[in-house]
Write a protein that holds these residues in place. Structure first.
Motif, PDB file in Angstrom:
ATOM      1  N   GLU A   1      77.536  28.333  63.423  1.00 51.13           N
ATOM      2  CA  GLU A   1      77.836  29.642  64.007  1.00 51.13           C
ATOM      3  C   GLU A   1      77.708  30.787  63.012  1.00 51.13           C
ATOM      4  O   GLU A   1      77.624  31.949  63.392  1.00 51.13           O
ATOM      5  N   GLU A   2      77.708  30.461  61.729  1.00 53.73           N
ATOM      6  CA  GLU A   2      77.582  31.492  60.701  1.00 53.73           C
ATOM      7  C   GLU A   2      76.166  31.569  60.125  1.00 53.73           C
ATOM      8  O   GLU A   2      75.901  32.311  59.185  1.00 53.73           O
ATOM      9  N   GLY A   3      75.262  30.754  60.692  1.00 52.45           N
ATOM     10  CA  GLY A   3      73.881  30.781  60.224  1.00 52.45           C
ATOM     11  C   GLY A   3      73.594  29.880  59.052  1.00 52.45           C
ATOM     12  O   GLY A   3      72.520  29.976  58.449  1.00 52.45           O
ATOM     13  N   ASN A   4      74.522  28.987  58.719  1.00 49.61           N
ATOM     14  CA  ASN A   4      74.307  28.053  57.614  1.00 49.61           C
ATOM     15  C   ASN A   4      73.681  26.760  58.134  1.00 49.61           C
ATOM     16  O   ASN A   4      73.984  26.308  59.241  1.00 49.61           O
ATOM     17  N   ILE A   5      72.830  26.151  57.315  1.00 51.45           N
ATOM     18  CA  ILE A   5      72.147  24.919  57.717  1.00 51.45           C
ATOM     19  C   ILE A   5      73.071  23.716  57.567  1.00 51.45           C
ATOM     20  O   ILE A   5      73.728  23.542  56.542  1.00 51.45           O
ATOM     21  N   LYS A   6      73.111  22.884  58.616  1.00 43.69           N
ATOM     22  CA  LYS A   6      73.879  21.648  58.583  1.00 43.69           C
ATOM     23  C   LYS A   6      72.904  20.479  58.414  1.00 43.69           C
ATOM     24  O   LYS A   6      72.114  20.200  59.324  1.00 43.69           O
ATOM     25  N   PRO A   7      72.899  19.808  57.268  1.00 45.62           N
ATOM     26  CA  PRO A   7      71.944  18.717  57.031  1.00 45.62           C
ATOM     27  C   PRO A   7      72.082  17.609  58.077  1.00 45.62           C
ATOM     28  O   PRO A   7      73.173  17.352  58.605  1.00 45.62           O
ATOM     29  N   LEU A   8      70.969  16.946  58.372  1.00 46.66           N
ATOM     30  CA  LEU A   8      70.970  15.862  59.354  1.00 46.66           C
ATOM     31  C   LEU A   8      71.535  14.583  58.733  1.00 46.66           C
ATOM     32  O   LEU A   8      71.506  14.393  57.514  1.00 46.66           O
ATOM     33  N   THR A   9      72.026  13.697  59.586  1.00 52.61           N
ATOM     34  CA  THR A   9      72.634  12.439  59.115  1.00 52.61           C
ATOM     35  C   THR A   9      71.611  11.323  58.968  1.00 52.61           C
ATOM     36  O   THR A   9      71.941  10.253  58.447  1.00 52.61           O
ATOM     37  N   VAL A  10      70.380  11.542  59.467  1.00 52.15           N
ATOM     38  CA  VAL A  10      69.334  10.525  59.304  1.00 52.15           C
ATOM     39  C   VAL A  10      68.359  10.990  58.231  1.00 52.15           C
ATOM     40  O   VAL A  10      68.184  12.191  58.011  1.00 52.15           O
ATOM     41  N   THR A  11      67.743  10.032  57.560  1.00 53.71           N
ATOM     42  CA  THR A  11      66.808  10.340  56.477  1.00 53.71           C
ATOM     43  C   THR A  11      65.531   9.516  56.660  1.00 53.71           C
ATOM     44  O   THR A  11      65.548   8.473  57.351  1.00 53.71           O
ATOM     45  N   PRO A  12      64.427   9.932  56.049  1.00 57.30           N
ATOM     46  CA  PRO A  12      63.197   9.154  56.148  1.00 57.30           C
ATOM     47  C   PRO A  12      63.404   7.716  55.678  1.00 57.30           C
ATOM     48  O   PRO A  12      64.086   7.458  54.682  1.00 57.30           O
ATOM     49  N   GLY A  13      62.841   6.782  56.427  1.00 57.02           N
ATOM     50  CA  GLY A  13      62.996   5.363  56.114  1.00 57.02           C
ATOM     51  C   GLY A  13      64.019   4.659  56.977  1.00 57.02           C
ATOM     52  O   GLY A  13      64.005   3.424  57.088  1.00 57.02           O
ATOM     53  N   ASN A  14      64.938   5.423  57.612  1.00 54.52           N
ATOM     54  CA  ASN A  14      65.932   4.815  58.504  1.00 54.52           C
ATOM     55  C   ASN A  14      65.256   4.223  59.740  1.00 54.52           C
ATOM     56  O   ASN A  14      64.356   4.830  60.325  1.00 54.52           O
ATOM     57  N   ASN A  15      65.686   3.014  60.129  1.00 54.80           N
ATOM     58  CA  ASN A  15      65.296   2.454  61.424  1.00 54.80           C
ATOM     59  C   ASN A  15      66.358   2.880  62.432  1.00 54.80           C
ATOM     60  O   ASN A  15      67.562   2.681  62.196  1.00 54.80           O
ATOM     61  N   VAL A  16      65.928   3.488  63.525  1.00 53.39           N
ATOM     62  CA  VAL A  16      66.898   4.097  64.438  1.00 53.39           C
ATOM     63  C   VAL A  16      66.643   3.682  65.882  1.00 53.39           C
ATOM     64  O   VAL A  16      65.540   3.255  66.256  1.00 53.39           O
ATOM     65  N   LEU A  17      67.686   3.831  66.652  1.00 48.73           N
ATOM     66  CA  LEU A  17      67.642   3.655  68.103  1.00 48.73           C
ATOM     67  C   LEU A  17      67.790   5.040  68.719  1.00 48.73           C
ATOM     68  O   LEU A  17      68.682   5.794  68.342  1.00 48.73           O
ATOM     69  N   TYR A  18      66.893   5.402  69.636  1.00 50.35           N
ATOM     70  CA  TYR A  18      66.943   6.749  70.218  1.00 50.35           C
ATOM     71  C   TYR A  18      66.887   6.695  71.741  1.00 50.35           C
ATOM     72  O   TYR A  18      66.542   5.673  72.330  1.00 50.35           O
ATOM     73  N   SER A  19      67.260   7.768  72.361  1.00 51.13           N
ATOM     74  CA  SER A  19      67.312   7.834  73.825  1.00 51.13           C
ATOM     75  C   SER A  19      65.928   7.698  74.435  1.00 51.13           C
ATOM     76  O   SER A  19      64.952   8.260  73.928  1.00 51.13           O
ATOM     77  N   LYS A  20      65.853   6.931  75.509  1.00 54.24           N
ATOM     78  CA  LYS A  20      64.586   6.784  76.220  1.00 54.24           C
ATOM     79  C   LYS A  20      64.160   8.112  76.838  1.00 54.24           C
ATOM     80  O   LYS A  20      64.999   8.889  77.299  1.00 54.24           O
ATOM     81  N   TYR A  21      62.851   8.337  76.855  1.00 58.06           N
ATOM     82  CA  TYR A  21      62.246   9.505  77.499  1.00 58.06           C
ATOM     83  C   TYR A  21      62.608  10.819  76.816  1.00 58.06           C
ATOM     84  O   TYR A  21      62.386  11.891  77.370  1.00 58.06           O
ATOM     85  N   ALA A  22      63.186  10.763  75.622  1.00 60.18           N
ATOM     86  CA  ALA A  22      63.483  11.998  74.884  1.00 60.18           C
ATOM     87  C   ALA A  22      62.275  12.397  74.056  1.00 60.18           C
ATOM     88  O   ALA A  22      61.433  11.566  73.704  1.00 60.18           O
ATOM     89  N   GLY A  23      62.189  13.677  73.723  1.00 61.80           N
ATOM     90  CA  GLY A  23      61.178  14.146  72.791  1.00 61.80           C
ATOM     91  C   GLY A  23      59.764  14.209  73.339  1.00 61.80           C
ATOM     92  O   GLY A  23      59.518  14.128  74.543  1.00 61.80           O
ATOM     93  N   THR A  24      58.810  14.336  72.409  1.00 58.79           N
ATOM     94  CA  THR A  24      57.395  14.485  72.738  1.00 58.79           C
ATOM     95  C   THR A  24      56.593  13.432  71.996  1.00 58.79           C
ATOM     96  O   THR A  24      56.707  13.290  70.781  1.00 58.79           O
TER      97      THR A  24
END
Length: 254
Positions: free
Chosen positions: A208-231
């Motif tokens: 809300e103050e315009g500061n960047i919040k780093p993501l919790t995933v990083t390159p190399g992680n194997n992940v499970l993601y929602s079906k039909y999400a994204g492009t």
């Protein structure tokens, strides 16, 4: 292009002034015989054709996006397959990329001003159906929000995509071709993969103050993601990649 047939009865000394000021390139005389402007006779202008074309200058010559909006020149859809087969219009892939032409001044969070995350001249990929399409200078453009831009892609290979904001680029795991019992699955019945490896991540969302919040995933992680999400995108290596928001990543696998 307007074409007017002029006959002997339609020209007189009174209306000859209508031809004054016409450039030579704007008047054509296909009639036989020598014609001298300013001393026309009934015999010399029989069958004369006058053609006049008007070029209308565009009313608007520039588009300036406002706020956190971006003006993108859309890439043309592919008209041929890789094998050279012409595609009908209905089968052409909807373009999802283009070149940034102009950017807005950015957005403000409280007293903090945040600049647009892309620059003019960069090649970008954006979400399907995002923005407003406009035709400008004879070319299709898109005005869309900065947040609708998935990433920057200055090459022709999607694995080089640089995700923006809270986006994540994932290389999709190949679908299982057999059931647990060993039965082969056809292409239509293969389960849509929802597991993959993170290739690249964006800097993170803004608070809300315009500061960047780093993501919790990083390159190399194997992940499970929602079906039909994204492009989805097809890479040059034949693999399928997907760009989605970090919030669509359900879990990290280990």
């Amino acid at each position: 292009m307007a074409t007017t047939q002029i006959t002997a009865s339609s020209i007189s000394a009174r209306n000859m002034a209508l031809f004054e000021g016409l450039r030579p390139s704007a008047v054509q005389f296909p009639c036989v015989g020598h014609v001298k402007i300013g001393n026309l006779t009934q015999r010399s202008y029989k069958g004369m054709i006058v053609k006049a074309a008007t070029v209308v200058a565009p009313k608007y010559t520039a588009i300036k996006p406002l706020g956190d909006r971006v003006l993108v020149k859309i890439k043309e859809a592919e008209e041929k397959t890789e094998g050279g087969i012409l595609l009908p219009t209905t089968a052409q892939t909807k373009p999802q990329g283009g070149e940034v032409v102009a950017i807005g001044e950015g957005k403000t969070f409280g007293k903090t001003k945040v600049d647009i995350s892309v620059k003019s001249g960069e090649e970008v990929v954006y979400s399907k159906y995002a923005g407003t399409e406009v035709e400008f200078n004879g070319t299709k453009h898109l005005i869309l929000k900065d947040d609708d831009i998935v990433g920057i892609l200055n090459t022709d290979d999607v694995k080089d995509l640089k995700p923006l904001n809270d986006r994540v680029l994932i290389k999709v795991a190949e679908a299982e071709e057999k059931t647990a019992g060993g039965l082969l699955l056809t292409e239509a019945t293969k389960e849509k993969p929802s597991v993959g490896t993170v290739i690249a991540v964006g800097p993170g969302p803004l608070d809300e103050e315009g500061n960047i919040k780093p993501l919790t995933v990083t390159p190399g992680n194997n992940v499970l993601y929602s079906k039909y999400a994204g492009t989805d995108f097809k890479g040059k290596d034949g693999s399928v990649y997907i760009a989605l928001r970090a919030s669509d990543v359900i879990a990290i696998l280990s």
